[in-house]
Design an enzyme around this catalytic site. Sequence first.
Site, mmCIF file in Angstrom:
data_model
loop_
_atom_site.group_PDB
_atom_site.id
_atom_site.type_symbol
_atom_site.label_atom_id
_atom_site.label_comp_id
_atom_site.label_asym_id
_atom_site.label_seq_id
_atom_site.Cartn_x
_atom_site.Cartn_y
_atom_site.Cartn_z
ATOM 1 N N ARG A 166 0.822 -1.078 -0.039
ATOM 2 C CA ARG A 166 -0.017 0.445 -0.579
ATOM 3 C C ARG A 166 0.616 1.511 0.073
ATOM 4 O O ARG A 166 1.607 1.634 0.708
ATOM 5 C CB ARG A 166 -1.043 -0.347 1.253
ATOM 6 C CG ARG A 166 -1.760 1.870 1.760
ATOM 7 C CD ARG A 166 -2.619 1.102 2.734
ATOM 8 N NE ARG A 166 -3.851 0.441 1.726
ATOM 9 C CZ ARG A 166 -4.860 1.088 2.338
ATOM 10 N NH1 ARG A 166 -5.065 1.824 3.556
ATOM 11 N NH2 ARG A 166 -6.360 -0.104 1.703
ATOM 12 N N CYS A 171 -16.202 1.751 1.867
ATOM 13 C CA CYS A 171 -15.324 0.570 1.647
ATOM 14 C C CYS A 171 -15.058 0.817 2.796
ATOM 15 O O CYS A 171 -13.963 -0.061 3.358
ATOM 16 C CB CYS A 171 -14.285 1.352 0.326
ATOM 17 S SG CYS A 171 -13.495 2.368 0.427
ATOM 18 N N HIS A 183 -7.246 0.946 -6.688
ATOM 19 C CA HIS A 183 -7.360 0.380 -4.872
ATOM 20 C C HIS A 183 -8.838 -0.857 -5.811
ATOM 21 O O HIS A 183 -9.436 -1.111 -4.429
ATOM 22 C CB HIS A 183 -8.515 0.877 -4.365
ATOM 23 C CG HIS A 183 -8.149 0.177 -2.597
ATOM 24 N ND1 HIS A 183 -7.423 -0.526 -2.645
ATOM 25 C CD2 HIS A 183 -9.054 0.499 -1.536
ATOM 26 C CE1 HIS A 183 -7.856 -1.369 -0.979
ATOM 27 N NE2 HIS A 183 -8.771 -0.292 -0.614
ATOM 28 N N ARG A 215 -13.549 -8.731 1.639
ATOM 29 C CA ARG A 215 -12.219 -8.829 1.385
ATOM 30 C C ARG A 215 -11.073 -9.228 1.603
ATOM 31 O O ARG A 215 -10.429 -9.786 1.128
ATOM 32 C CB ARG A 215 -11.470 -7.568 2.135
ATOM 33 C CG ARG A 215 -12.017 -5.834 1.816
ATOM 34 C CD ARG A 215 -11.794 -5.501 1.222
ATOM 35 N NE ARG A 215 -10.134 -5.654 0.615
ATOM 36 C CZ ARG A 215 -9.172 -3.865 1.044
ATOM 37 N NH1 ARG A 215 -9.888 -3.288 1.711
ATOM 38 N NH2 ARG A 215 -8.181 -4.200 0.527
ATOM 39 N N GLN A 252 -9.936 -3.448 -3.119
ATOM 40 C CA GLN A 252 -11.200 -3.368 -2.873
ATOM 41 C C GLN A 252 -12.423 -3.787 -3.312
ATOM 42 O O GLN A 252 -13.645 -3.751 -3.753
ATOM 43 C CB GLN A 252 -11.654 -1.744 -2.269
ATOM 44 C CG GLN A 252 -12.472 -1.618 -1.572
ATOM 45 C CD GLN A 252 -12.789 -1.726 -0.280
ATOM 46 O OE1 GLN A 252 -11.900 -1.790 0.761
ATOM 47 N NE2 GLN A 252 -14.108 -2.539 -0.267
ATOM 48 N N ASP A 265 -18.043 7.613 -0.854
ATOM 49 C CA ASP A 265 -16.241 6.986 0.310
ATOM 50 C C ASP A 265 -16.574 8.413 0.545
ATOM 51 O O ASP A 265 -17.261 8.799 0.662
ATOM 52 C CB ASP A 265 -15.180 6.305 -0.703
ATOM 53 C CG ASP A 265 -13.731 6.303 -0.660
ATOM 54 O OD1 ASP A 265 -14.106 6.108 0.718
ATOM 55 O OD2 ASP A 265 -12.995 5.971 -0.773
#
Length: 322
Positions: free
Chosen positions: A121, A280, A148, A308, A151, A239
Amino acid sequence: MPGRGPGQMEKTKDMKHFLDIHTTPAADLRAIIDQAAAMKAARQGRPRGAPDDDAPLAGHMVALIFEKPSTRTRVSFDVGVRQMGGQTLVLSGKDMQLGHGETIADTARVLSRYVDLIMIRTFDETVLQEMAEHASVPVINGLTDRSHPCQIMADIQTFEEHRGTISGKKVVWSGDGNNVFNSFLHAAQAFDFELVFTGPAQFDPEDDYMARARAAGVAVSIDRDPARAVSGADLVVTDTWVSMHDAQSSRERRHNILRPYQVNAELMAHAKPDALFMHCLPAHREEEATSEVMDGPSSVIFDETENRLHAQKAIMRYCLGR
Ligand code: CP
């Protein structure tokens, strides 16, 4: 070994990186989702720490590198590797020499001598790409400022678990056109769904992402009117309004501009009666979405969280050819 520079290990025949949804063949993405669903079903009722029967990562070591904060990504990858019989090293970028001048290329070469798989990440996607270029083991994108993908693989799994195929469905993103939106855009092409962005012009998705999607035939559009955009939606997604890479000093300005795009019960009433709501997480409750929606009957936010784990287990198996 003639023909190889220092640190140049031979890449394993079956290894594949998972860097983005649009750089992974659609058939492979479908196989990953199907395997994730099968692996989830196979371990229903087991304690979280119980190993999978086939332990596909037995003997494998996985490095999990975090240059940004994380709860879900950190825990789900760590637990997922353990369930598959492997071991993890959870590394903070700032505590590694990577954060103190060692090159990404050398870090990739070094880690490739110790571990079988790297998840990172990071901020800039060029770090991810450089890591993948110089590693002789697979590299997985655990989020960059631009995307991402893990996700969104979990989100596709979640939608299909509740409503069947996402192909042909209408997905509406309300708010900021950020890195998570970008991965939805990539997924719209791979999984063949319509994607509508509703948000203020200041926070439009990046032009090159939209242009590439349109050129690839994705049914993507922008509608400034959130109620009209959400009309007929099968899935409404939002988000946080201030992502990890956004300056905290811009918080109040962003909130003021984005407020009309809050996902609340009034907005959800414009979607199909059986529309799902996704986020998310982490969320800022009562900002981008109300608790009434987040905890209401349309919400599948904690299924996304759980998936996930399952989606990433399937991604790791894909990368390692296991
Ligand atoms: N959704 C997500 O990536 O969560 P974390 O930042 O907690 O990993």
